[in-house]
Design a protein around this motif. Structure first.
Motif, PDB file in Angstrom:
ATOM      1  N   UNK A 165      14.785  22.231  55.375  1.00  0.00           N
ATOM      2  CA  UNK A 165      13.911  21.964  54.225  1.00  0.00           C
ATOM      3  C   UNK A 165      12.521  21.572  54.715  1.00  0.00           C
ATOM      4  N   UNK A 166      12.477  20.728  55.743  1.00  0.00           N
ATOM      5  CA  UNK A 166      11.192  20.266  56.260  1.00  0.00           C
ATOM      6  C   UNK A 166      10.488  21.315  57.117  1.00  0.00           C
ATOM      7  N   UNK A 167      11.283  22.052  57.905  1.00  0.00           N
ATOM      8  CA  UNK A 167      10.666  22.912  58.922  1.00  0.00           C
ATOM      9  C   UNK A 167      10.504  24.359  58.504  1.00  0.00           C
ATOM     10  N   UNK A 168      11.385  24.831  57.615  1.00  0.00           N
ATOM     11  CA  UNK A 168      11.381  26.269  57.316  1.00  0.00           C
ATOM     12  C   UNK A 168      11.104  26.540  55.833  1.00  0.00           C
ATOM     13  N   UNK A 169      11.783  25.807  54.954  1.00  0.00           N
ATOM     14  CA  UNK A 169      11.681  26.131  53.526  1.00  0.00           C
ATOM     15  C   UNK A 169      10.387  25.629  52.899  1.00  0.00           C
ATOM     16  N   UNK A 170       9.758  24.628  53.524  1.00  0.00           N
ATOM     17  CA  UNK A 170       8.512  24.111  52.953  1.00  0.00           C
ATOM     18  C   UNK A 170       7.412  24.135  53.999  1.00  0.00           C
ATOM     19  N   UNK A 171       6.202  24.173  53.516  1.00  0.00           N
ATOM     20  CA  UNK A 171       5.023  24.087  54.380  1.00  0.00           C
ATOM     21  C   UNK A 171       4.448  22.684  54.172  1.00  0.00           C
ATOM     22  N   UNK A 208      18.656  34.305  62.406  1.00  0.00           N
ATOM     23  CA  UNK A 208      17.953  34.615  63.660  1.00  0.00           C
ATOM     24  C   UNK A 208      17.541  33.347  64.389  1.00  0.00           C
ATOM     25  N   UNK A 209      17.279  32.270  63.629  1.00  0.00           N
ATOM     26  CA  UNK A 209      16.865  31.006  64.246  1.00  0.00           C
ATOM     27  C   UNK A 209      18.069  30.174  64.684  1.00  0.00           C
ATOM     28  N   UNK A 210      19.264  30.706  64.487  1.00  0.00           N
ATOM     29  CA  UNK A 210      20.456  30.008  64.956  1.00  0.00           C
ATOM     30  C   UNK A 210      20.990  28.957  64.006  1.00  0.00           C
ATOM     31  N   UNK A 211      20.519  28.969  62.740  1.00  0.00           N
ATOM     32  CA  UNK A 211      21.058  28.042  61.749  1.00  0.00           C
ATOM     33  C   UNK A 211      22.230  28.742  61.063  1.00  0.00           C
ATOM     34  N   UNK A 212      23.463  28.296  61.320  1.00  0.00           N
ATOM     35  CA  UNK A 212      24.629  29.043  60.853  1.00  0.00           C
ATOM     36  C   UNK A 212      25.399  28.302  59.757  1.00  0.00           C
ATOM     37  N   UNK A 213      24.874  27.152  59.301  1.00  0.00           N
ATOM     38  CA  UNK A 213      25.598  26.344  58.315  1.00  0.00           C
ATOM     39  C   UNK A 213      25.626  26.975  56.924  1.00  0.00           C
TER      40      UNK A 213
END
Lengths: 82, 82
Positions: A63-69, B28-33
């Motif tokens: 949420x912090x690193x990918x889904x939001x800027x 691709x970033x390895x987040x598999x949850x």
């Protein structure tokens, strides 16, 4: 299947032109009950099996690193729904 | 100031390419949850004063008629937050 909902909104100090456009349209259409509109995003992440502490931690991280800027947006909510 | 939150999601039977793209990026970033991502909109409508039955009715009406496109989207939630 459990779902984790992540809510992301534009930061309060930003203008949010999309929300302003909708607010203007409502005014023109004669809807006067609302004096402001802000538009953000709602992510639904589906999870296989149970949502443990590690899954929630992963959700908080993406949420912090990918889904939001973080320059222009805030994560305003992370919750588990069934 | 009370706020009415309206949540709009793409209909379940639609593909949601934006969500698919994010799901692919997570993989691709390895987040598999998470095995699926769908992306919708969250509207925050601010109201002057109290939220009465008529304000909520107005919110429901604009959620269906203006904030969402009923051909491709569903209104999945309308709630009052303070």
């Amino acid at each position: 299947m459990p779902t984790i909902v992540v809510d992301v909104m534009p930061k309060a100090e930003l203008l949010d032109p999309q929300g302003k456009a909708v607010a203007g349209a409502l005014q023109r259409l004669g809807v006067s009950e609302f004096n402001g509109v802000r538009i953000g995003k709602r992510f639904e992440l589906t999870v296989d099996g149970e949502v443990g502490e590690d899954t929630l931690a992963a959700a908080r991280r993406i949420a912090d690193e990918i889904l939001s800027n973080s320059v222009i947006e805030d994560v305003v909510g992370i919750e588990v729904v069934e």
